[in-house]
Write an enzyme that holds these catalytic residues in place. Sequence first.
Site, PDB file in Angstrom:
ATOM      1  N   HIS A 109       0.841  -1.204   0.000  1.00 38.28           N
ATOM      2  CA  HIS A 109       0.000   0.000   0.000  1.00 38.28           C
ATOM      3  C   HIS A 109       0.873   1.250   0.000  1.00 38.28           C
ATOM      4  O   HIS A 109       2.028   1.204   0.404  1.00 38.28           O
ATOM      5  CB  HIS A 109      -0.811   0.091   1.302  1.00 38.28           C
ATOM      6  CG  HIS A 109      -1.650  -1.084   1.629  1.00 38.28           C
ATOM      7  ND1 HIS A 109      -3.000  -1.110   1.406  1.00 38.28           N
ATOM      8  CD2 HIS A 109      -1.341  -2.280   2.194  1.00 38.28           C
ATOM      9  CE1 HIS A 109      -3.506  -2.279   1.824  1.00 38.28           C
ATOM     10  NE2 HIS A 109      -2.516  -3.002   2.306  1.00 38.28           N
ATOM     11  N   TYR A 110       0.262   2.379  -0.360  1.00 33.95           N
ATOM     12  CA  TYR A 110       0.836   3.648   0.087  1.00 33.95           C
ATOM     13  C   TYR A 110      -0.099   4.217   1.130  1.00 33.95           C
ATOM     14  O   TYR A 110      -1.282   3.876   1.178  1.00 33.95           O
ATOM     15  CB  TYR A 110       1.125   4.618  -1.057  1.00 33.95           C
ATOM     16  CG  TYR A 110      -0.002   5.170  -1.888  1.00 33.95           C
ATOM     17  CD1 TYR A 110      -1.159   5.704  -1.318  1.00 33.95           C
ATOM     18  CD2 TYR A 110       0.109   5.234  -3.275  1.00 33.95           C
ATOM     19  CE1 TYR A 110      -2.167   6.253  -2.100  1.00 33.95           C
ATOM     20  CE2 TYR A 110      -0.891   5.767  -4.071  1.00 33.95           C
ATOM     21  CZ  TYR A 110      -2.027   6.274  -3.471  1.00 33.95           C
ATOM     22  OH  TYR A 110      -3.021   6.817  -4.235  1.00 33.95           O
ATOM     23  N   THR A 111       0.464   5.117   1.981  1.00 40.54           N
ATOM     24  CA  THR A 111      -0.351   5.649   3.079  1.00 40.54           C
ATOM     25  C   THR A 111      -1.382   6.657   2.585  1.00 40.54           C
ATOM     26  O   THR A 111      -2.466   6.767   3.155  1.00 40.54           O
ATOM     27  CB  THR A 111       0.544   6.305   4.148  1.00 40.54           C
ATOM     28  OG1 THR A 111       1.446   7.207   3.487  1.00 40.54           O
ATOM     29  CG2 THR A 111       1.332   5.252   4.911  1.00 40.54           C
TER      30      THR A 111
ATOM     31  N   GLU B 189       2.482  -0.785   4.628  1.00 38.22           N
ATOM     32  CA  GLU B 189       2.122   0.587   4.245  1.00 38.22           C
ATOM     33  C   GLU B 189       3.393   1.372   3.940  1.00 38.22           C
ATOM     34  O   GLU B 189       4.284   1.473   4.789  1.00 38.22           O
ATOM     35  CB  GLU B 189       1.362   1.290   5.376  1.00 38.22           C
ATOM     36  CG  GLU B 189      -0.085   0.847   5.541  1.00 38.22           C
ATOM     37  CD  GLU B 189      -1.036   1.474   4.517  1.00 38.22           C
ATOM     38  OE1 GLU B 189      -0.575   2.301   3.696  1.00 38.22           O
ATOM     39  OE2 GLU B 189      -2.230   1.132   4.556  1.00 38.22           O
TER      40      GLU B 189
ATOM     41  N   HIS C 238      -2.548  -3.102  -3.359  1.00 37.30           N
ATOM     42  CA  HIS C 238      -3.921  -2.971  -2.868  1.00 37.30           C
ATOM     43  C   HIS C 238      -4.909  -2.835  -4.033  1.00 37.30           C
ATOM     44  O   HIS C 238      -6.003  -3.387  -4.015  1.00 37.30           O
ATOM     45  CB  HIS C 238      -4.004  -1.746  -1.943  1.00 37.30           C
ATOM     46  CG  HIS C 238      -5.193  -1.743  -1.035  1.00 37.30           C
ATOM     47  ND1 HIS C 238      -5.504  -0.673  -0.241  1.00 37.30           N
ATOM     48  CD2 HIS C 238      -6.149  -2.676  -0.800  1.00 37.30           C
ATOM     49  CE1 HIS C 238      -6.609  -0.945   0.442  1.00 37.30           C
ATOM     50  NE2 HIS C 238      -7.020  -2.155   0.125  1.00 37.30           N
TER      51      HIS C 238
ATOM     52  N   ASP D 181      -3.593   2.247  -4.922  1.00 37.04           N
ATOM     53  CA  ASP D 181      -2.258   2.120  -4.339  1.00 37.04           C
ATOM     54  C   ASP D 181      -1.660   0.723  -4.485  1.00 37.04           C
ATOM     55  O   ASP D 181      -2.416  -0.238  -4.600  1.00 37.04           O
ATOM     56  CB  ASP D 181      -2.281   2.558  -2.860  1.00 37.04           C
ATOM     57  CG  ASP D 181      -3.179   1.691  -1.976  1.00 37.04           C
ATOM     58  OD1 ASP D 181      -4.308   1.373  -2.395  1.00 37.04           O
ATOM     59  OD2 ASP D 181      -2.747   1.317  -0.872  1.00 37.04           O
TER      60      ASP D 181
HETATM   61 ZN   LIG Z   1      -4.063   0.557   0.584  1.00 37.66          ZN
END
Ligand SMILES: [Zn+2]
Length: 220
Positions: free
Chosen positions: A22-24, A87, A129, A139
């Site tokens: 993921h990215y935040t 993340e 994600h 993401d």
């Molecule tokens: Zn995510």
Amino acid sequence: MIYRPSPNFDLRRHPVSMLVLHYTGMQSAAAALDRLTDPTAKVSAHWAVAEDGQIICLVDEGQRAWHAGKAWWRGITDVNSASIGIEIVNPGHEFGYRPFPADQMASVEQLVSAAVARFKIHPSNVVGHSDVAPARKDDPGELFDWPRLARIGLAVPVPSAGFDPNWTDEGTLAALARYGYDITRPTAAVVAFQRRFRPERFDGSIDAETRTILRGLLTQ
Ligand SMILES: [Zn+2]
């Protein structure tokens, strides 16, 4: 490594077979970490990685962290139960999406490598994600350095050669589902696939290159 325990986890109901990146998607790392540890937010991940490469441990890998939400991959609906979640700090498309620095990627690589070895995760189950929730998520996005992970066998490389199988759009979607995607929203699934495997153009239109890559992935 920093420990910043999150209360947002429960018991796994599946063995670990996947890893979700993921990215935040928040304006700062501090804001993201506050949210990932806020009991009222009910979200978390096992790990977070700051842009300078600092690794933050949030949830023990033995527990079910809450990062994927409503998701589907290769028949698994409870993706949180079956996955490790990482993340990666980045403002994301909403707040100024930017490349992931090399120091950050080095730490991501280290975490992915350790989890893949520990749980014997197949590289094709190291996903973004957006791959497991294409209708809702973008993401880690088209700037994520998948080739770096692929070079050392931690993710699937883009097939280098192949031919266009000339499937109909319906046939292409069936192939996409066979590979693992939820095709409930067809265009979103195609966009997610392209963002991952052909990041130069992810317009959701099924073209020869998209079919060629997909065929390559299914036959390699
Ligand atoms: Zn995510």
